[in-house]
Design a protein around this motif. Structure first.
Motif, PDB file in Angstrom:
ATOM      1  N   TYR A 237      48.548   5.311  73.419  1.00 14.88           N
ATOM      2  CA  TYR A 237      48.580   3.741  73.915  1.00 14.88           C
ATOM      3  C   TYR A 237      48.772   3.626  75.259  1.00 14.88           C
ATOM      4  O   TYR A 237      49.062   2.824  76.068  1.00 14.88           O
ATOM      5  CB  TYR A 237      49.692   2.442  73.670  1.00 14.88           C
ATOM      6  N   TRP A 238      48.853   4.948  75.677  1.00 17.05           N
ATOM      7  CA  TRP A 238      48.490   5.054  77.322  1.00 17.05           C
ATOM      8  C   TRP A 238      47.530   4.018  77.726  1.00 17.05           C
ATOM      9  O   TRP A 238      47.831   3.422  79.375  1.00 17.05           O
ATOM     10  CB  TRP A 238      48.655   6.479  78.223  1.00 17.05           C
ATOM     11  N   ARG A 239      46.413   3.845  77.471  1.00 20.71           N
ATOM     12  CA  ARG A 239      45.235   3.311  78.270  1.00 20.71           C
ATOM     13  C   ARG A 239      45.576   1.791  78.026  1.00 20.71           C
ATOM     14  O   ARG A 239      45.332   1.690  78.872  1.00 20.71           O
ATOM     15  CB  ARG A 239      43.868   3.623  76.740  1.00 20.71           C
ATOM     16  N   ILE A 242      47.970   1.345  81.081  1.00 18.64           N
ATOM     17  CA  ILE A 242      47.285   1.174  82.219  1.00 18.64           C
ATOM     18  C   ILE A 242      46.599  -0.419  82.611  1.00 18.64           C
ATOM     19  O   ILE A 242      47.231  -0.712  83.863  1.00 18.64           O
ATOM     20  CB  ILE A 242      46.567   2.608  82.792  1.00 18.64           C
ATOM     21  N   ARG A 243      45.591  -0.637  81.854  1.00 15.88           N
ATOM     22  CA  ARG A 243      45.380  -1.535  81.783  1.00 15.88           C
ATOM     23  C   ARG A 243      46.678  -3.136  81.979  1.00 15.88           C
ATOM     24  O   ARG A 243      46.521  -4.104  82.379  1.00 15.88           O
ATOM     25  CB  ARG A 243      44.539  -2.397  79.904  1.00 15.88           C
ATOM     26  N   THR A 420      39.061  -6.799  80.495  1.00 16.18           N
ATOM     27  CA  THR A 420      39.271  -4.907  78.917  1.00 16.18           C
ATOM     28  C   THR A 420      40.824  -5.168  78.087  1.00 16.18           C
ATOM     29  O   THR A 420      40.272  -4.015  77.636  1.00 16.18           O
ATOM     30  CB  THR A 420      39.484  -4.387  80.267  1.00 16.18           C
ATOM     31  N   ARG A 432      43.343   2.888  68.854  1.00 15.56           N
ATOM     32  CA  ARG A 432      42.441   2.143  69.000  1.00 15.56           C
ATOM     33  C   ARG A 432      43.274   0.106  68.639  1.00 15.56           C
ATOM     34  O   ARG A 432      44.136   0.114  68.356  1.00 15.56           O
ATOM     35  CB  ARG A 432      41.522   1.983  68.014  1.00 15.56           C
TER      36      ARG A 432
END
Length: 453
Positions: A237-239, A242-243, A420, A432
């Protein structure tokens, strides 16, 4: 048999009350320092320039944010492995002890350079504890929510933060009213800090009487706590993290500029004496609670994204007129308090959908870690730098409204970042996000996805 996911209204009330009080104590402990800066700056950072002493004090304030990501890492992992309740008891004790010790700290004239060093160390300890407290409380409360009250319960933490932010200047105002200026400068500034001890004890009593959240008890019953939640979090879940860091940084920069720098603006740029500035902040922040409560009632109907955009656009439009009116009226109490209420209320209300997003996008097994780390990093970047940057840019430019520019920039970043991030949904094992756009998606469905994911 798994633990029942739908808690009774009485359990929800107890969890919300304990979470609310914990956030009140955490924000009081962290913010009360701001309102005694006028007294402590020359005692811990002696200088021929009051501006230099204030900047040094605000830098010390910022060090507390530096430790928040480390606190998020430590307490997030602990919360996902040992439980929300156990971790929240630990964080509130650490926070209370750190604040009390600041209230007992000898000054520069007594122990020399050790005084500012110890102050910074204790601010770091506060930040370390706060890194696990606020998102831990948000996680704990959100895991008691249902589909009809998720937005309202997501508002508990921002409302608690705002109450603590109001109580801190109110206490400083009351103490400064009772004591003489000489006594306040000598030892009276310690009283608001030492009051953290009974507040912490009360919160601790409530938290030790709670059960853990239904979702964590289900995981524990099924012997499924993750051995290494941090590894799973950063692998899958790193993305999302970051968000959420960007969103948190922007929201917290706005919130802490208003909470921590606006009193300094009233004092140094408008010429309002510290006790009166604290009174304005207390009354204004109390008024801001009404804005948060209204926002909490409509978010479940209007959705998170629309609510956040509207609130931040309005804030961006009013911040310049508010700061100008404060200066133009020489800090008129009514004008300044109303402006304070409007801006801090809008900022706090915008945090409600942001806080909800921080817990909604992670499955229960890594939720505490994900929310605490994203929030902690955002705190270090936005919350820690915000007040100092506002004071520094103002001093360098000579423009008293420089802080308003920073707030507008942060508001734009927050709106873009939130666009986002899924407004509702839980990450699955492939990283996802499911159910990204339906604001009215059933909380029960989310809980089921958490259990499966």
């Amino acid at each position: 048999m798994g633990t029942q996911l739908t808690p009774s209204p009485a359990i929800v009330r107890r969890a919300s009350t304990a979470g609310l009080l914990g956030t009140v104590v955490e924000s009081y402990d962290f913010i009360v320092y701001v309102f005694v800066i006028a007294y402590t700056a020359p005692l811990f950072f002696p200088s021929d320039s009051s501006t230099a002493a204030t900047l040094a004090s605000l830098a010390a304030l910022g060090t507390g944010f530096v430790a928040r990501p480390l606190g998020g890492l430590f307490f997030g992992r602990l919360g996902d492995r040992r439980g929300r309740r156990f971790t929240l008891v630990t964080t509130i004790v650490a926070m209370g002890i750190s604040t009390t010790l600041i209230g007992l700290l000898p000054t520069y004239s007594t122990i020399g350079v050790a005084a500012p060093i110890l102050l910074v160390v204790l601010r770091l300890a506060q930040g370390f504890a706060a890194g696990g407290e606020q998102m831990g409380s948000t996680t704990f409360i959100s895991e008691h929510a249902g589909k009809s009250n998720h937005g309202r319960l997501s508002a508990v933490t921002p409302i608690g933060f705002t109450i603590g932010t109001a109580v801190a200047p109110a206490v400083v105002t009351l103490v400064s009213f009772i004591l003489s200026d000489a006594a306040m400068n000598d030892w009276g500034w310690r009283i608001p800090l030492l009051l953290s001890l009974p507040l912490t004890a009360t919160c601790l009593l409530l938290r030790t009487r709670l059960e853990d959240s239904p979702e964590f008890r289900r995981i524990a019953d099924e012997s499924q706590p993750v051995r290494d939640p941090l590894r799973e979090l950063f692998r899958q879940y790193w993305r999302v993290v970051i968000r959420l860091v960007i969103l948190s940084a922007a929201i917290l920069m706005i919130g802490y500029i208003l909470a921590a720098y606006l009193p300094v603006y009233l004092n140094q740029e408008v010429g309002v004496e510290p006790g009166r500035a604290a009174a304005i902040a207390a009354v204004g922040t109390a008024g801001a609670i009404l804005v948060l409560m209204v926002s909490a009632m409509i978010i479940d109907r209007l959705g998170r994204r629309g609510t956040l955009v509207v609130l931040l656009v309005v804030l961006g439009c009013v911040i310049f007129p508010v700061m100008y009116s404060m200066k133009a009226t020489d800090g008129n109490f009514t004008v300044s308090a109303l402006g304070y209420a409007l801006t801090t209320g809008l900022s706090g209300a915008a945090a409600i959908p942001a806080y909800a997003a921080l817990t909604a996008v992670f499955p229960a097994r890594v939720r505490y870690s994900g929310a605490a780390i994203a929030f902690g990093l955002g705190s270090a970047i936005g919350g820690g730098a915000g007040p100092y940057l506002a004071a520094k840019v103002t001093a360098m430019s000579g423009n008293p409204y420089s802080a308003a520019v920073l707030i507008v920039i942060a508001a734009v970043v927050a709106i873009v970042a939130f666009g986002t991030i899924p407004t509702r949904g839980v990450a699955d094992d492939d990283g996802r996000i499911d159910g990204a756009s339906d604001d009215r998606k059933s909380r029960t469905s989310v809980l089921k996805e958490s259990a499966i994911g």
